[in-house]
Design an enzyme around this catalytic site. Structure first.
Site, PDB file in Angstrom:
ATOM      1  N   SER A 147       0.831  -1.265  -0.174  1.00 18.67           N
ATOM      2  CA  SER A 147       0.034  -0.072  -0.030  1.00 18.67           C
ATOM      3  C   SER A 147       0.807   1.348   0.145  1.00 18.67           C
ATOM      4  O   SER A 147       0.533   2.395  -0.125  1.00 18.67           O
ATOM      5  CB  SER A 147      -1.035  -0.021   1.321  1.00 18.67           C
ATOM      6  OG  SER A 147      -0.204  -0.029   2.354  1.00 18.67           O
TER       7      SER A 147
ATOM      8  N   HIS B 150      -0.156   5.240   6.760  1.00 15.57           N
ATOM      9  CA  HIS B 150       0.575   5.809   5.683  1.00 15.57           C
ATOM     10  C   HIS B 150       0.612   7.314   5.768  1.00 15.57           C
ATOM     11  O   HIS B 150       0.236   7.726   6.993  1.00 15.57           O
ATOM     12  CB  HIS B 150      -0.380   5.612   4.441  1.00 15.57           C
ATOM     13  CG  HIS B 150      -0.665   4.258   4.225  1.00 15.57           C
ATOM     14  ND1 HIS B 150      -2.016   3.669   4.751  1.00 15.57           N
ATOM     15  CD2 HIS B 150      -0.168   3.230   3.717  1.00 15.57           C
ATOM     16  CE1 HIS B 150      -2.190   2.366   4.295  1.00 15.57           C
ATOM     17  NE2 HIS B 150      -0.947   2.016   3.705  1.00 15.57           N
TER      18      HIS B 150
ATOM     19  N   ASP C  40      -3.002   8.477   7.720  1.00 13.96           N
ATOM     20  CA  ASP C  40      -4.251   7.571   8.505  1.00 13.96           C
ATOM     21  C   ASP C  40      -3.874   6.736   9.552  1.00 13.96           C
ATOM     22  O   ASP C  40      -4.543   5.672   9.961  1.00 13.96           O
ATOM     23  CB  ASP C  40      -5.104   6.884   7.359  1.00 13.96           C
ATOM     24  CG  ASP C  40      -3.785   5.728   6.495  1.00 13.96           C
ATOM     25  OD1 ASP C  40      -2.709   5.796   7.016  1.00 13.96           O
ATOM     26  OD2 ASP C  40      -4.267   4.813   5.676  1.00 13.96           O
TER      27      ASP C  40
END
Ligand SMILES: *[C@@H]1O[C@H](CO)[C@@H](O)[C@H](O)[C@H]1NC(C)=O
EC number: 3.1.1.-
Length: 323
Positions: free
Chosen positions: A36, A297, A294
């Site tokens: 991610s 990240h 978040d």
């Protein structure tokens, strides 16, 4: 956490910087493998249990960014985890699968020798591996057991680097792990009582040491790879120290340096039961003030600073073949 929809732009910023520097060094394509940290939509695009083809983003006339990274991905195959009673999502797209996509992509786009097709390319083999440990940490495995995964994870990353080199890659960046002990998700999930267990920045020492352990083993493996392939530039991407550079920078207020921008509640504005994207969790209004987007990240602003630190290191080490 691994299936977060956050779009992470670190690699894109690196790409733009490299294309801008192309007068000095003609890199015209980047191939990205990862999780991610680099995924800009593959997980959502692929959906569950499909056999997707990666979408090259963005396509310019000669510059190509082909991104195989998928949120939640591991360096190791899913079987490694099931053998240890760890659950990984069905969407897991391990490095071995991303490599298979790469080979398919190469067959369909390269009609000459693959060395010729790849000589002006940069390969980003990671960041990947962070999730291999996350699945252990967040499913309650003891630290020492998770530590025993490190040689396997490093072996899988090294094997992937070797495969792209055999396909013709001459510029390969292998990033290490972040100091995850500074991330709101870890700070919230693994609090410790003794203040001695936090470093001067307020990060969890034992988790940062774990990340360093991975990074040290990875750097040793990279050193051996360089001996194996002396004509290939194999660069360690020092995300650990790039992050520390951001954390120390004056650009971010110390009071929010370890807090998640999007989130709700707790000392780090992070609640694992109500993470970013859950109903009722607000989207933050001022991401330029935060390092963490978040809890897992980073914000674009933080990535921009990291990329400054990283570009200096990476650009000075890659090979500039003009022919
Ligand atoms: C991982 O899976 C791939 C594809 O099924 C396979 O080719 C590879 O040998 C596996 N790697 C390991 C280390 O088991």
């Amino acid at each position: 956490m691994s299936t977060t929809k956050a779009l992470s732009l670190l690699v894109f910023i690196l790409f733009v910087s490299l294309v801008h520097s192309s007068d000095q060094c003609p890199i015209n394509s980047i191939y990205q493998f990862g999780d991610s940290i680099s995924d800009t939509g593959n997980l959502i695009r692929n959906g569950p249990a499909s056999s997707p083809t990666p979408k090259p983003l963005p396509q310019r006339e000669h510059n190509v960014f082909v991104n195989f990274g998928v949120s939640g991905s591991t360096a190791l195959n899913s079987s490694f985890f099931s053998e240890r009673n760890l659950h990984v999502p069905a969407t897991n797209t391990p490095l071995s699968m991303q490599l298979a996509w790469f080979k398919g992509h190469l067959r369909s786009t390269c009609h000459g020798s693959s060395s010729d097709c790849l000589k002006h390319s940069l390969f980003m083999v990671g960041e990947i591996g962070g999730n291999d440990y996350n699945y252990g940490f967040f499913q309650g495995k003891p630290m020492e057991e998770i530590r025993s995964y490190i040689p396997h994870v490093v072996g899988a990353i090294t094997a992937a680097a070797r495969e792209v080199i055999r396909a013709g890659a001459v510029n390969v960046v292998v990033p290490g792990n972040f100091p995850v002990g500074c991330f709101p998700i870890y700070l919230t999930s693994f609090p410790v009582k003794d203040t001695k267990d936090y470093d001067d920045n307020g990060c969890l020492t034992h988790l940062n040491e774990f990340a360093m352990d991975h990074n040290n083993q990875l750097q040793e493996a990279i050193a051996s790879l360089r001996k194996e392939f002396p004509d290939v530039a194999i660069v360690y991407g020092d995300y650990y120290n790039a992050f520390q550079y951001v954390l120390r920078s004056e650009r971010f207020d110390k009071s929010v340096a370890l807090k998640s921008c999007c989130g709700t509640g707790g000392a780090y504005n992070y609640d694992g039961k109500r993470p970013y994207g859950a109903v009722g969790v607000p989207v933050c209004q001022n991401p330029h003030k935060f390092i963490s987007w978040d809890g897992v990240h980073l914000t674009q602003k933080a990535y921009r600073f990291m990329s400054k630190f990283l570009n200096n290191q990476i650009l000075s080490q890659i090979k500039c073949t003009r022919a």
